[in-house]
Design an enzyme around this catalytic site. Sequence first.
Site, PDB file in Angstrom:
ATOM      1  CB  SER A 304      -0.984  -0.287   1.581  1.00 55.30           C
ATOM      2  OG  SER A 304      -2.020   0.645   0.819  1.00 55.30           O
ATOM      3  CG  ASP A 315       7.708   5.060 -12.028  1.00 63.46           C
ATOM      4  OD1 ASP A 315       8.235   4.311 -11.752  1.00 63.46           O
ATOM      5  OD2 ASP A 315       6.226   5.250 -11.846  1.00 63.46           O
ATOM      6  CE  LYS A 329      -5.551  -1.733   0.357  1.00 57.25           C
ATOM      7  NZ  LYS A 329      -5.469  -0.285   0.136  1.00 57.25           N
TER       8      LYS A 329
END
Length: 443
Positions: A304, A315, A329
Amino acid sequence: MKPRKRLQTLFVLFLGILIGTGLTLERISQADREVSSEEVSIPYEQLQLFSEVYSQIKGKYVEKVSDQKLMEGAIDGMLQELDPHSTYLTKDMLREMHVETEGKFGGLGIEVTTENGFIKVVSPIADTPADKAGLQAGDLIVRINGTPTKDMNLMEAVKKMRGEPGSKIKLTVVREGFEKPRDFTVTRDVIRIESVDSRMLPHGIGYVRIKQFQQDTGAKVREQIAQLKDEQKGSMQGLILDLRNNPGGVLSAAVEVADAFVKQGKIVYTEGREDSSEMTLRANPDDVLSDKPIVVLVNSGSASASEIVAGALQDRERALVVGTSTFGKGSVQSILELSDGSGLKLTTARYFTPQGRSIQARGIEPDITVRPLEVSKPEQSGERLTEKDLPGHLMNNGGSGQPGGGEGAKKDGKTPTYLEDYQLNQAMNLLRGIILMETKKAS
């Protein structure tokens, strides 16, 4: 250059026990949650069928059943058909839910879900009674103090496992590799989670471990990094951010942590059916490390909010992600207050990394895979539970530190040093290599 280029390369709901792996997006009041009849059509024929079943149960069931029990059971049934993280919250549960974000609660310190009618361990929280007793991710709890858990409602199981600090509870566990079920005795305690630990490692490398994302986690990370820099007289060379076995927490805290290291661009964005479920969160133009290299440690217990941080830094090419695949998740839960003071924790959105990756039931893949080096008996082996293993999961749509995490931690409750924690040791070696490369280039 950024680390990846240099090397060419998830309900959170603690009620004494942590239920599911949650990421809370927002709390919606009773007024805000009202939906007009024009927006949602009413299935009158199905409601008539429900009324018939209700009447038959009330009139003919072998024992009297209260209206409240029947209605709560019906609500639970609806939510269980959706996904593992949507759930009904009684008034008491809704009140106690907010204790979790303050980092103090009573119980065992274990995160659980349901699977095939049994209670299954997602992850024991590090340094809690459950962790010290030896419970592991993937354990199936088949009895609680001798009472079978088969088809037991998760809320009922939670109620049985809660109790006064200092009292003991016996959990009968089935584990892959066990020849027969084994009993684990756990002593309940008041769990105080300090969300952030830090310390200096050799060679000017800072170490920050986040156990859980609470409301003040972002501020604590900045404070402790400032302390580490002061300790090194400003000469901290790099950072290891340890997110192993961190089940998540508050969305805003995850964004604040990522924002501490990213100067610009998206950190995370969410998409849902309602406009209120869609948002894009971006970084502010500062970096507490002034572009010093970062290694992020993750494992299958990183879920999460942890995945938001790891995904954002990956990224944005701000950090090298090391360890094993994360839990996967990628959904967000909203807390909707109902008219009687109870509530719903309802999945309302999916979140995406800056490059548009949905990690739901997939997880964050590390840039460099480093598995824990651990000699264990056969019965201690077994696969870790991940989001994709949960029944009904959403489909993918497109110092005073305590180094190490559960996979690299000793089972006697003592925290290992970086020499005993293989993953942490390897992370430090990788970071040293990056630092040495940069030093040679600068000279």
